[in-house]
Design an enzyme around this catalytic site. Structure first.
Site, PDB file in Angstrom:
ATOM      1  N   HIS A 212     -37.838  44.422  13.201  1.00  0.00           N
ATOM      2  CA  HIS A 212     -36.960  44.705  12.056  1.00  0.00           C
ATOM      3  C   HIS A 212     -37.717  44.609  10.729  1.00  0.00           C
ATOM      4  CE1 HIS A 212     -33.160  44.938  14.296  1.00  0.00           C
ATOM      5  NE2 HIS A 212     -33.623  43.954  15.035  1.00  0.00           N
TER       6      HIS A 212
ATOM      7  N   ASP B 205     -35.334  38.628  16.927  1.00  0.00           N
ATOM      8  CA  ASP B 205     -34.579  39.402  17.916  1.00  0.00           C
ATOM      9  C   ASP B 205     -35.102  40.832  18.024  1.00  0.00           C
ATOM     10  OD1 ASP B 205     -33.622  39.938  15.280  1.00  0.00           O
ATOM     11  OD2 ASP B 205     -31.880  40.926  16.153  1.00  0.00           O
ATOM     12  N   GLU B 206     -34.749  41.472  19.115  1.00  0.00           N
ATOM     13  CA  GLU B 206     -34.923  42.909  19.332  1.00  0.00           C
ATOM     14  C   GLU B 206     -36.332  43.406  18.967  1.00  0.00           C
ATOM     15  OE1 GLU B 206     -30.438  44.640  18.845  1.00  0.00           O
ATOM     16  OE2 GLU B 206     -31.601  44.441  17.010  1.00  0.00           O
ATOM     17  N   VAL B 207     -37.338  42.792  19.537  1.00  0.00           N
ATOM     18  CA  VAL B 207     -38.721  43.219  19.293  1.00  0.00           C
ATOM     19  C   VAL B 207     -39.103  44.263  20.340  1.00  0.00           C
ATOM     20  CG1 VAL B 207     -41.118  42.485  19.074  1.00  0.00           C
ATOM     21  CG2 VAL B 207     -39.265  40.953  18.349  1.00  0.00           C
TER      22      VAL B 207
ATOM     23  N   GLU C 236     -33.429  35.175  21.531  1.00  0.00           N
ATOM     24  CA  GLU C 236     -34.611  35.656  22.245  1.00  0.00           C
ATOM     25  C   GLU C 236     -35.784  34.686  22.115  1.00  0.00           C
ATOM     26  OE1 GLU C 236     -32.670  39.645  20.952  1.00  0.00           O
ATOM     27  OE2 GLU C 236     -32.603  37.536  20.401  1.00  0.00           O
TER      28      GLU C 236
END
Length: 540
Positions: free
Chosen positions: A286, A344-346, A396
């Site tokens: 992000h 998060d969300e890597v 995460e």
């Protein structure tokens, strides 16, 4: 016989279907009058009432005082209470002048009429604190009796919550002739200490005026943490003093940045309302907007992604030097003990395509991209620890096995929340819940009930484990909201606010629906355009 059965079946079906279109006139849910939101811990309520004498009504501070927080709160709530009975509102009621005069005479002789109320004593029984913090005392007591009206607390934060509750008790009579409060005793305190709202200002820029309105609405619902997801892939509106180029090149437009003064204004307006401000600078994913001015921070992609930039490059020492300098600024700007680090969300595609990253992993015996991410996050968490602050991280980070310092809060946002909360608290770490309170997820009709039916303690665990759940946050991700619709979307958050404040046994949705109908109208009157919660109805 078969024909008769068929006819009966058709008639039954017709009756069932037709019945669903038969409705009564008027609101679907009839609002309460003077009911508190969130529901208090205990309240005794009398039919007797005192009439607020508008020309002379005031709050009188006794004992301790706060020159800024308390003085400004009393000014706000004096206006809020009197605005309930403003002239334009009173004129909306249909009673004629003669009827009103009769009504006025009637309540003077009403056996339930107590007296005129001109003064409410505000008794702060301990020295004033300057900054809100995790675990602050927000308990308060309100007494409106035959002889006195008082708001008492041992903390300024409890006084703020008490002022809010008193303001909700002030209502207009049905004919608009009097502003009154019922005699009552309220003893109240929150169930959870962290009751937050995340607002994303990267996907769409949100103006300062709207952010302050959000803070107002939070105070009206007794929320106490403004989680500012201030930057993300799409834009970098935070104007850094040490790296001003981040917003100069990464913001959508020069007019869409938060200057240092803007940030201080938000922190101050939040402080005055007893609201903490927690910043989030999400890494290593992000972060695409960071790369507009500093492409060297991000990982160059190859193969099918050639020309693109991915997450931060965890192989360069310069990445960590840059981040430490930025976080040194962040902890100076934002006074709260906690910093949200994201995590998060890597996406691993660019790391997998980059030969330098692959060689680094080989040299450091990192056998998965999760291990590489763990190594990166570990460095950042350690940086925050060195700066004497505590970290908040998305789940995460925990799931991937990062060694977290004691007190690091794990933020649950997806997956099996019960299992995750059990595991996190089993490991002795504090947790926050958000997964069932995503305000960007819309359902048909009044969807507040799905938020109301979620509880942070809804998992199998010991009392010690449940004590580690600090509370939760509702999340307003901004892919499809901006200044024009964010307030309407956000203020379904009232349901979450009650779940985090009120006692565990407050579960009656029918009762909540009636009180929420009133709370929504109350917010509308105060300038918050909260959407109708229950269907057809009206506000005056």
């Amino acid at each position: 016989m078969r024909l008769n059965l068929l006819l009966l079946s058709l008639l039954f079906c017709y009756c069932q279907c037709a019945y669903s279109y038969i409705v009564d006139p008027g609101p679907v849910v009839k609002a309460t009058k003077g009911a508190l939101w969130p529901k208090p811990k205990t309240q005794t309520l009398s039919q007797r009432y005192s009439v607020i004498k508008r020309p002379t009504f005031h709050f009188q501070v006794v004992n301790q005082t706060c020159e800024d927080i308390l003085t400004k709160a009393i000014d706000r709530y004096q206006k809020i209470v009197l605005n309930v009975g403003n002239d334009s509102r009173r004129s909306l009621f249909s009673a004629s002048k003669t009827e009103k005069n009769l009504s006025r005479r009637s309540w003077r002789s009403d056996v339930n009429f107590n007296e005129y109320l001109e003064e409410v004593t505000v008794n702060l029984k301990a020295p004033c604190e300057n900054l809100p913090y995790l675990g602050m005392d927000e308990s308060y007591e309100i007494i409106v009796s035959e002889t006195r009206a008082t708001i008492e607390s041992f903390s300024i934060w409890g006084i703020l919550r008490g002022l809010e509750s008193f303001s909700q008790m002030a209502v207009l009579s049905n004919d608009g002739s009097m502003l009154y409060v019922n005699l009552t005793t309220v003893t109240d305190s929150p169930r959870f200490s962290h009751r937050g709202l995340l607002v994303d200002t990267s996907r769409h820029y949100v103006t300062l005026c709207t952010l302050i309105k959000i803070l107002d609405g939070m105070a009206y619902n007794k929320l106490n943490v403004f989680h500012w997801h201030i930057v993300d892939d799409h834009s970098f509106p935070y104007q850094s003093k040490v790296y001003p180029e981040l917003s100069e090149q990464g913001a959508y437009h020069p007019s869409m940045i938060y200057t240092p003064q803007d940030v201080q204004n938000i922190i101050e307006e939040a402080r005055l309302r007893g609201i903490r401000v927690i910043s989030e600078f999400d890494t290593p994913g992000h972060t695409r907007s960071w790369g507009v001015s500093h492409p060297e921070l991000l990982t160059a992609c190859y193969d099918q992604y050639t020309g693109k930039l991915g997450p931060m490059d965890p192989t360069k020492e310069s990445t960590y030097t840059f981040l430490f300098k930025l976080f040194q600024e962040v902890v100076e700007v934002f006074p709260d003990q906690f910093v949200h680090l994201g995590g998060d969300e890597v996406g691993f595609e660019c790391w997998a395509s980059n030969p330098d990253v692959m060689e680094y992993m080989k040299q450091n015996r990192l056998y998965s991209f999760e291990m590489l991410e763990e190594k990166f996050i570990q460095r950042i968490v350690d940086q925050i620890d060195v700066l004497n602050r505590s970290s908040l991280v998305w789940q995460e980070v925990y799931v991937n096995g990062v060694r977290l310092p004691n007190g690091t809060v794990v933020h649950v946002w997806t997956g099996n929340r019960q299992d995750l909360l059990y595991r996190i608290t089993s490991d002795g770490l504090p947790a926050l819940l958000s997964s069932c309170w995503y305000l960007d997820h819309l359902s048909t009709g009044g969807d507040w009930r799905k938020f109301y039916n979620c509880d942070p303690h809804d998992f199998v665990g010991t009392q010690k484990q449940k004590n580690l759940v600090l509370g939760g946050e509702a999340c307003m991700w901004a892919e499809v909201v901006n200044d024009h619709n964010i307030l309407q979307r956000i203020f379904r958050v009232s349901a979450t606010a009650e779940k985090l404040w009120s006692q565990e046994d407050v579960t009656n949705t029918d009762d909540a629906a009636r009180r929420l109908e009133e709370q929504t109208c109350r917010m509308n009157l105060r300038g918050i355009p909260a959407q109708p919660p229950n269907g057809p109805g009206f506000c005056l």
